[in-house]
Design a protein around this motif. Structure first.
Motif, PDB file in Angstrom:
ATOM      1  N   UNK A  86       0.810  -1.219   0.000  1.00 34.93           N
ATOM      2  CA  UNK A  86       0.000   0.000   0.000  1.00 34.93           C
ATOM      3  C   UNK A  86       0.847   1.275   0.000  1.00 34.93           C
ATOM      4  N   UNK A  87       2.126   1.144   0.328  1.00 33.50           N
ATOM      5  CA  UNK A  87       3.003   2.308   0.324  1.00 33.50           C
ATOM      6  C   UNK A  87       3.628   2.563  -1.048  1.00 33.50           C
ATOM      7  N   UNK A  88       3.383   1.658  -1.993  1.00 30.52           N
ATOM      8  CA  UNK A  88       4.029   1.760  -3.292  1.00 30.52           C
ATOM      9  C   UNK A  88       3.333   2.708  -4.248  1.00 30.52           C
ATOM     10  N   UNK A  89       4.087   3.199  -5.199  1.00 29.15           N
ATOM     11  CA  UNK A  89       3.573   4.010  -6.307  1.00 29.15           C
ATOM     12  C   UNK A  89       4.262   3.540  -7.577  1.00 29.15           C
ATOM     13  N   UNK A  90       3.724   3.922  -8.709  1.00 27.57           N
ATOM     14  CA  UNK A  90       4.346   3.533  -9.957  1.00 27.57           C
ATOM     15  C   UNK A  90       5.773   4.075 -10.033  1.00 27.57           C
ATOM     16  N   UNK A  91       5.956   5.324  -9.627  1.00 23.47           N
ATOM     17  CA  UNK A  91       7.298   5.905  -9.656  1.00 23.47           C
ATOM     18  C   UNK A  91       8.269   5.145  -8.782  1.00 23.47           C
ATOM     19  N   UNK A  92       7.824   4.713  -7.615  1.00 20.78           N
ATOM     20  CA  UNK A  92       8.693   3.942  -6.720  1.00 20.78           C
ATOM     21  C   UNK A  92       9.065   2.614  -7.367  1.00 20.78           C
ATOM     22  N   UNK A  93       8.099   1.971  -8.019  1.00 15.57           N
ATOM     23  CA  UNK A  93       8.374   0.674  -8.628  1.00 15.57           C
ATOM     24  C   UNK A  93       9.285   0.806  -9.845  1.00 15.57           C
ATOM     25  N   UNK A  94       9.171   1.896 -10.585  1.00 13.06           N
ATOM     26  CA  UNK A  94      10.120   2.164 -11.669  1.00 13.06           C
ATOM     27  C   UNK A  94      11.512   2.371 -11.077  1.00 13.06           C
ATOM     28  N   UNK A  95      11.592   3.140  -9.982  1.00 11.41           N
ATOM     29  CA  UNK A  95      12.873   3.338  -9.294  1.00 11.41           C
ATOM     30  C   UNK A  95      13.467   1.997  -8.860  1.00 11.41           C
ATOM     31  N   UNK A  96      12.628   1.120  -8.324  1.00 14.61           N
ATOM     32  CA  UNK A  96      13.093  -0.198  -7.882  1.00 14.61           C
ATOM     33  C   UNK A  96      13.709  -0.970  -9.046  1.00 14.61           C
ATOM     34  N   UNK A  97      12.986  -1.011 -10.159  1.00 11.02           N
ATOM     35  CA  UNK A  97      13.471  -1.754 -11.321  1.00 11.02           C
ATOM     36  C   UNK A  97      14.783  -1.165 -11.827  1.00 11.02           C
ATOM     37  N   UNK A  98      14.857   0.161 -11.867  1.00 12.06           N
ATOM     38  CA  UNK A  98      16.080   0.815 -12.345  1.00 12.06           C
ATOM     39  C   UNK A  98      17.247   0.535 -11.406  1.00 12.06           C
ATOM     40  N   UNK A  99      16.999   0.572 -10.107  1.00 10.70           N
ATOM     41  CA  UNK A  99      18.064   0.339  -9.130  1.00 10.70           C
ATOM     42  C   UNK A  99      18.625  -1.075  -9.246  1.00 10.70           C
ATOM     43  N   UNK A 100      17.745  -2.065  -9.342  1.00 11.51           N
ATOM     44  CA  UNK A 100      18.201  -3.450  -9.469  1.00 11.51           C
ATOM     45  C   UNK A 100      18.931  -3.642 -10.789  1.00 11.51           C
ATOM     46  N   UNK A 101      18.397  -3.079 -11.862  1.00 12.09           N
ATOM     47  CA  UNK A 101      19.028  -3.220 -13.168  1.00 12.09           C
ATOM     48  C   UNK A 101      20.421  -2.589 -13.183  1.00 12.09           C
ATOM     49  N   UNK A 102      20.546  -1.388 -12.630  1.00 16.31           N
ATOM     50  CA  UNK A 102      21.848  -0.726 -12.575  1.00 16.31           C
ATOM     51  C   UNK A 102      22.839  -1.549 -11.748  1.00 16.31           C
ATOM     52  N   UNK A 103      22.367  -2.084 -10.642  1.00 15.08           N
ATOM     53  CA  UNK A 103      23.216  -2.915  -9.783  1.00 15.08           C
ATOM     54  C   UNK A 103      23.697  -4.152 -10.532  1.00 15.08           C
ATOM     55  N   UNK A 104      22.798  -4.829 -11.215  1.00 15.01           N
ATOM     56  CA  UNK A 104      23.169  -6.045 -11.938  1.00 15.01           C
ATOM     57  C   UNK A 104      24.026  -5.733 -13.162  1.00 15.01           C
TER      58      UNK A 104
END
Length: 277
Positions: A79-97
């Motif tokens: 319930x604390x999530x937003x689309x922007x947060x989830x895009x940030x999550x995907x970008x962060x994991x992708x950059x890390x990998x």
């Protein structure tokens, strides 16, 4: 497969994001890596994500699947999530990998399911704006649901439910896909207005393959049609699957998805080889 222990990336706020990443084992350096982006309240253990994982493992391709915050094995409350947060999550994991996983640091095919089809567009735009080596070279949408918070939710929920969200800040929606109800918050709806992609042209000139079931009761196939028409490039196709539902997860549908991703990867690799260094 679904029981395998994930790796974790810890974000600056302390939340951990779960993911599975495969390094490339193919000799062809032109082959793009593949990133699977799941849907609303979905996770990386679903049939589409794991089927692509198995295929990538067998074929030696780099592959990444992940859980956004509040999803699956990642930390946080949904319930604390937003689309922007989830895009940030995907970008962060992708950059890390991209820094440590062979094949995920350059050209990429982003595969987005349902809400993930929205995330993949915004992530592709973000990668292009960043100008780093990681770039979307192709997109595959599965029952893509861009702009669903504006285009689909109000009509689906009705004015009474929308009034409840405005008054209480959220509503719990029963779903056929889980025993846990979907939580829709006013914050999610408000924040998503800054992420809309169908209100004008999508200036991404890259190959796009969209798959959508003609009998999808959750996201009408016309949403993928709108997405197809919004892209400015010419190499964009929409495949309608007769009587296909929202999941598109029957054995035949999963085989079609794998074949679509494989063909797109092959075409991207061939184009890169023709272009030279």
């Amino acid at each position: 497969m679904s029981a395998a222990t994930p790796a974790y990336l810890t974000r600056p706020d302390g939340q951990r994001l779960a993911y599975h990443a495969l390094p490339a084992r193919r000799a062809d350096a032109a082959e793009p890596g593949i990133v699977f982006l799941g849907g609303f309240m979905s996770d990386m253990t679903g049939h589409k994500a794991t089927s692509l994982h198995v295929w990538a493992q067998r074929s030696g391709r780099a592959f990444l699947r992940l859980d956004y915050s509040g999803h699956g094995q990642s930390d946080g409350a949904f319930r604390d999530g937003t689309l922007g947060r989830w895009i940030d999550d995907a970008h962060a994991v992708l950059a890390h990998c991209g820094d440590g996983i062979t094949g995920l640091g350059g050209r990429l095919v982003l595969v987005g399911s349902s809400m993930g089809g929205w995330v993949m567009v915004r992530l592709a735009q973000r990668l292009r704006a960043a100008g780093t080596a990681q770039q979307a070279a192709g997109l595959v949408g599965i029952a893509a649901a861009p702009d669903f918070t504006e285009d689909l939710l109000p009509a689906r929920l009705g004015p009474e439910a929308m009034a409840t969200i405005a008054r209480d800040g959220l509503i719990a929606m029963p779903t056929a896909y889980s025993d846990t109800p979907y939580i829709v918050t006013q914050t999610l709806i408000d924040e998503a207005r800054g992420q809309l992609v169908l209100r004008g042209p999508i200036d991404l000139d890259l190959p796009v393959r969209l798959l959508h079931g003609s009998a999808d009761a959750d996201v009408p196939w016309t949403q993928s049609q709108k997405l197809m028409q919004a892209f400015t490039g010419d190499d964009v196709t929409l495949t309608l699957v007769r009587n296909g539902d929202h999941r598109l997860s029957t054995p035949r549908e999963l085989a079609r998805l794998t074949a679509t991703v494989e063909m797109l990867c092959t075409d991207i690799a061939a184009a890169a080889s023709d272009a030279g260094p």
